[in-house]
Design a protein around this motif. Structure first.
Motif: not given
Length: 115
Positions: A62-63, A66-67
């Protein structure tokens, strides 16, 4: 159409590719998520990270997504693990058993691009 991406553990190589072939998409390969991963990947002009599948968790996926980075996981030879990774949002799995992974992809209740 053939899509090509240069993917390497070698930071100097990725730096040289960014300088000499800036149009060629690049990915940083890592066994674990390097620190600081986002700034390193951006500095190298990477479009994606390619992580050892054992380092991929739902929170990390997810990180990364998301980036704005793509995410591939390697070497995924277990169809159940491939399915779990796709469920986490991994874009691509790299495998030594593409026949088993493709069969798992085709069993998924969804449409879209291939594994």
């Amino acid at each position: 159409r053939i899509d090509i991406m240069a993917s390497s553990f070698n930071v100097p190589l990725l730096t040289a590719l960014a300088r000499h072939l800036p149009e060629l998409p690049r990915a940083l390969i890592a066994r674990r998520l390097p620190s600081p991963w986002a700034s390193r990947a951006r500095r190298l002009g990477c479009a994606a990270l390619h992580l050892d599948h054992e380092a991929v968790t739902a929170a990390r996926a997810e990180r990364i997504k998301d980036q704005g980075f793509g995410l591939a996981a390697w070497s995924v030879d277990d169809p159940a693990r491939a399915t779990a990774l796709w469920d986490m949002g991994v874009d691509c799995v790299i495998s030594n058993a593409p026949d088993r992974i493709r069969a798992a992809w085709e069993k998924r209740p969804q449409s879209g691009a291939g594994p």
